[in-house]
Design a protein around this motif. Structure first.
Motif, PDB file in Angstrom:
ATOM      1  N   SER A   3      48.470  14.562  20.774  1.00  0.00           N
ATOM      2  CA  SER A   3      48.391  15.519  19.677  1.00  0.00           C
ATOM      3  C   SER A   3      47.064  16.262  19.767  1.00  0.00           C
ATOM      4  CB  SER A   3      48.481  14.792  18.324  1.00  0.00           C
ATOM      5  OG  SER A   3      47.495  13.790  18.218  1.00  0.00           O
ATOM      6  N   GLU A   4      47.082  17.549  19.474  1.00  0.00           N
ATOM      7  CA  GLU A   4      45.871  18.357  19.548  1.00  0.00           C
ATOM      8  C   GLU A   4      44.906  17.989  18.424  1.00  0.00           C
ATOM      9  OE1 GLU A   4      47.599  22.438  21.532  1.00  0.00           O
ATOM     10  OE2 GLU A   4      47.849  22.119  19.377  1.00  0.00           O
ATOM     11  N   VAL A   5      43.613  18.046  18.740  1.00  0.00           N
ATOM     12  CA  VAL A   5      42.579  17.725  17.779  1.00  0.00           C
ATOM     13  C   VAL A   5      41.988  19.024  17.241  1.00  0.00           C
ATOM     14  CG1 VAL A   5      40.390  16.524  17.422  1.00  0.00           C
ATOM     15  CG2 VAL A   5      42.042  15.631  19.078  1.00  0.00           C
ATOM     16  N   TYR A   6      42.063  19.223  15.939  1.00  0.00           N
ATOM     17  CA  TYR A   6      41.487  20.453  15.388  1.00  0.00           C
ATOM     18  C   TYR A   6      41.260  20.323  13.889  1.00  0.00           C
ATOM     19  CZ  TYR A   6      46.346  21.533  13.988  1.00  0.00           C
ATOM     20  OH  TYR A   6      47.604  21.490  13.443  1.00  0.00           O
ATOM     21  N   GLY A  16      29.491   2.825  14.087  1.00  0.00           N
ATOM     22  CA  GLY A  16      29.956   4.012  14.792  1.00  0.00           C
ATOM     23  C   GLY A  16      31.116   4.685  14.095  1.00  0.00           C
ATOM     24  N   LEU A  17      31.742   5.641  14.774  1.00  0.00           N
ATOM     25  CA  LEU A  17      32.886   6.371  14.229  1.00  0.00           C
ATOM     26  C   LEU A  17      34.023   6.380  15.246  1.00  0.00           C
ATOM     27  CD1 LEU A  17      31.461   9.579  12.489  1.00  0.00           C
ATOM     28  CD2 LEU A  17      32.524   7.622  11.385  1.00  0.00           C
ATOM     29  N   GLN A  18      35.232   6.272  14.754  1.00  0.00           N
ATOM     30  CA  GLN A  18      36.418   6.367  15.603  1.00  0.00           C
ATOM     31  C   GLN A  18      37.187   7.605  15.172  1.00  0.00           C
ATOM     32  OE1 GLN A  18      37.191   3.781  18.044  1.00  0.00           O
ATOM     33  NE2 GLN A  18      38.361   5.493  18.830  1.00  0.00           N
ATOM     34  N   PHE A  19      37.169   8.650  16.009  1.00  0.00           N
ATOM     35  CA  PHE A  19      37.802   9.911  15.640  1.00  0.00           C
ATOM     36  C   PHE A  19      39.300   9.911  15.912  1.00  0.00           C
ATOM     37  CE2 PHE A  19      33.443  11.327  15.666  1.00  0.00           C
ATOM     38  CZ  PHE A  19      33.406  12.329  14.711  1.00  0.00           C
ATOM     39  N   ILE A  20      39.750   9.070  16.846  1.00  0.00           N
ATOM     40  CA  ILE A  20      41.163   9.037  17.218  1.00  0.00           C
ATOM     41  C   ILE A  20      41.674   7.612  17.121  1.00  0.00           C
ATOM     42  CG2 ILE A  20      42.819   9.408  19.108  1.00  0.00           C
ATOM     43  CD1 ILE A  20      41.182  11.700  20.065  1.00  0.00           C
ATOM     44  N   GLU A  21      42.824   7.434  16.512  1.00  0.00           N
ATOM     45  CA  GLU A  21      43.417   6.110  16.350  1.00  0.00           C
ATOM     46  C   GLU A  21      44.590   5.930  17.323  1.00  0.00           C
ATOM     47  OE1 GLU A  21      41.962   3.981  14.479  1.00  0.00           O
ATOM     48  OE2 GLU A  21      40.626   5.336  13.386  1.00  0.00           O
ATOM     49  N   GLY A  22      45.064   4.693  17.426  1.00  0.00           N
ATOM     50  CA  GLY A  22      46.233   4.415  18.264  1.00  0.00           C
ATOM     51  C   GLY A  22      45.900   4.380  19.747  1.00  0.00           C
ATOM     52  N   PHE A  48      39.633   8.134  24.915  1.00  0.00           N
ATOM     53  CA  PHE A  48      38.626   8.945  24.230  1.00  0.00           C
ATOM     54  C   PHE A  48      37.298   8.199  24.173  1.00  0.00           C
ATOM     55  CE2 PHE A  48      37.203  11.314  20.284  1.00  0.00           C
ATOM     56  CZ  PHE A  48      37.091  12.538  20.934  1.00  0.00           C
ATOM     57  N   VAL A  49      36.316   8.799  23.496  1.00  0.00           N
ATOM     58  CA  VAL A  49      35.006   8.186  23.332  1.00  0.00           C
ATOM     59  C   VAL A  49      35.130   6.936  22.461  1.00  0.00           C
ATOM     60  CG1 VAL A  49      32.675   8.556  22.436  1.00  0.00           C
ATOM     61  CG2 VAL A  49      33.893  10.439  23.540  1.00  0.00           C
ATOM     62  N   SER A  50      34.557   5.830  22.915  1.00  0.00           N
ATOM     63  CA  SER A  50      34.675   4.579  22.169  1.00  0.00           C
ATOM     64  C   SER A  50      33.801   4.597  20.924  1.00  0.00           C
ATOM     65  CB  SER A  50      34.268   3.402  23.053  1.00  0.00           C
ATOM     66  OG  SER A  50      32.859   3.392  23.268  1.00  0.00           O
ATOM     67  N   ARG A  51      34.123   3.727  19.983  1.00  0.00           N
ATOM     68  CA  ARG A  51      33.331   3.618  18.753  1.00  0.00           C
ATOM     69  C   ARG A  51      31.873   3.258  19.080  1.00  0.00           C
ATOM     70  NH1 ARG A  51      33.620   2.408  13.161  1.00  0.00           N
ATOM     71  NH2 ARG A  51      35.863   2.741  13.110  1.00  0.00           N
ATOM     72  N   TRP A  52      31.657   2.337  20.026  1.00  0.00           N
ATOM     73  CA  TRP A  52      30.305   1.909  20.371  1.00  0.00           C
ATOM     74  C   TRP A  52      29.522   3.060  21.007  1.00  0.00           C
ATOM     75  CZ3 TRP A  52      27.606   1.599  24.993  1.00  0.00           C
ATOM     76  CH2 TRP A  52      26.368   0.946  24.921  1.00  0.00           C
ATOM     77  N   THR A  53      30.166   3.795  21.897  1.00  0.00           N
ATOM     78  CA  THR A  53      29.497   4.935  22.531  1.00  0.00           C
ATOM     79  C   THR A  53      29.090   5.966  21.486  1.00  0.00           C
ATOM     80  OG1 THR A  53      30.722   4.632  24.603  1.00  0.00           O
ATOM     81  CG2 THR A  53      29.780   6.801  24.215  1.00  0.00           C
TER      82      THR A  53
END
Length: 345
Positions: A113-116, A223-229, A235-240
């Motif tokens: 899915s597109e991120v926007y 940290g932050l998690q921008f994408i779930e599932g 994608f970029v990990s929460r720790w990164t």
């Protein structure tokens, strides 16, 4: 509500039509809402690479190009690779950087899915008759930086001047999302006369004027998690992400305002183990906005990362906290110019 404010004749315009009587609109993104590129010179040749948002090799490129350290002398957070410059593409009158954040072919091939954030709004405004470059503009920025840093504030001033002149001297309507509202507020506090000259309306969407306790407390601790599932594995990990955010002034500037009259005071609740007389028990401890600083200090005292074979300590940054206190003062002292129209949604 936004459609009614900006598109009074919605439904009467076909896609592609334009209306010369529309005031220009400037869209300002929030944290993580702008495409970022890195530029690095190798063997005399400049290479530009997308570092946010991307899917393939996202975590690796993020660590190499975006991991940063705050420089208290300049107020900027600077990439660990001193040869890397972080840029925001200004294509499509600034709209490209805040539209679909990863418009790459990879997204379509992997059926992600597109991120926007602003894509649907841009489409709606174009359908209402707004024309890119004449009455519709975007402002993306390096969201690692402080909301009052010259780079961001000066860039916003240039974009407002551009929109004002391109529309034939019509005042601008700003629509800001989330942290973008803090950037606009800092600009208004620092350059109130300029704001009054170029801006007629300001619409804020989910702006954390008094801070974003839940999101930011969590960001500094985990940290932050921008994408779930399953897509999160690409994608970029929460720790990164966490290692970046600990050195971002913009994050500290969204800590909860301890002097605001909250209906319910923001708190961090932590279950902690205690040993007394050989017996261990678990107790729930609560921390107010001011008390939480000691929690951040303790939680991050051993935080570190490995970069290029070197170990870099990343504890809670009190220099950034002091800088953020200055930003909070700017925000608290900001005053809306008379004569404009302002909407908080």
């Amino acid at each position: 509500m936004l459609r009614d404010c900006l598109c009074p004749c919605f439904g009467s315009q076909s896609s592609g039509d334009t209306r010369p009587d529309l005031d220009p609109v400037l869209l300002v993104s929030g944290i993580g809402g702008s495409i970022l590129h890195s530029k690095k010179k190798l063997f005399g040749i400049e290479f530009e690479t997308r570092v946010w948002v991307r899917i393939l090799f996202s975590d690796m490129e993020f660590k190499k190009k975006l991991w940063s350290l705050y420089n208290p002398k300049t107020g900027y957070t600077e990439s660990l690779d001193e040869d890397v410059e972080i840029l925001v593409p200004d294509d499509d009158y600034g709209l490209y950087a805040i539209d679909i954040l990863d418009p790459s072919l990879v997204i379509k091939l992997l059926h992600f899915s597109e991120v926007y954030h602003f894509h649907d709004m841009i489409d709606m405004l174009v359908g209402c008759g707004y024309k890119k470059g004449t009455s519709l503009f975007g402002y993306g920025y390096d969201f690692r930086q402080s909301n009052r840093i010259n780079q961001l504030v000066d860039g916003l001033k240039v974009k407002l001047e551009t929109a004002y002149k391109a529309s034939g001297g019509r005042k601008v309507t700003i629509i800001s999302h989330s942290m973008g509202g803090l950037l606009v507020m800092c600009f208004m506090s620092l350059h109130n006369e300029v704001f009054s000259k170029y801006v007629n309306k300001w619409i804020t969407i989910a702006c954390p004027f008094q801070g974003a306790p839940g999101c930011i407390n969590d960001a500094l601790l985990t940290g932050l998690q921008f994408i779930e599932g399953f897509e999160a594995y690409f994608f970029v990990s929460r720790w990164t992400m966490h290692q970046l955010l600990v050195e971002c002034p913009s994050v500290y500037e969204m800590l909860p305002n301890p002097y605001f009259s909250w209906k319910m005071q923001p708190q961090i609740n932590v279950w902690r183990g205690h040993t007394e007389d050989g017996e261990t028990s678990v107790k729930l401890e609560s921390y107010s906005p001011i008390e939480s600083i000691s929690l951040f200090k303790e939680a991050l005292r051993h935080n570190e990362l490995d970069y290029g074979g070197n170990t870099i300590a990343l504890p809670f940054n009190f220099s950034i906290l002091n800088w953020a206190a200055g930003t909070r003062k700017l925000i608290n002292n900001a005053k809306l110019p008379s004569g404009g129209q302002y909407l908080l949604v």
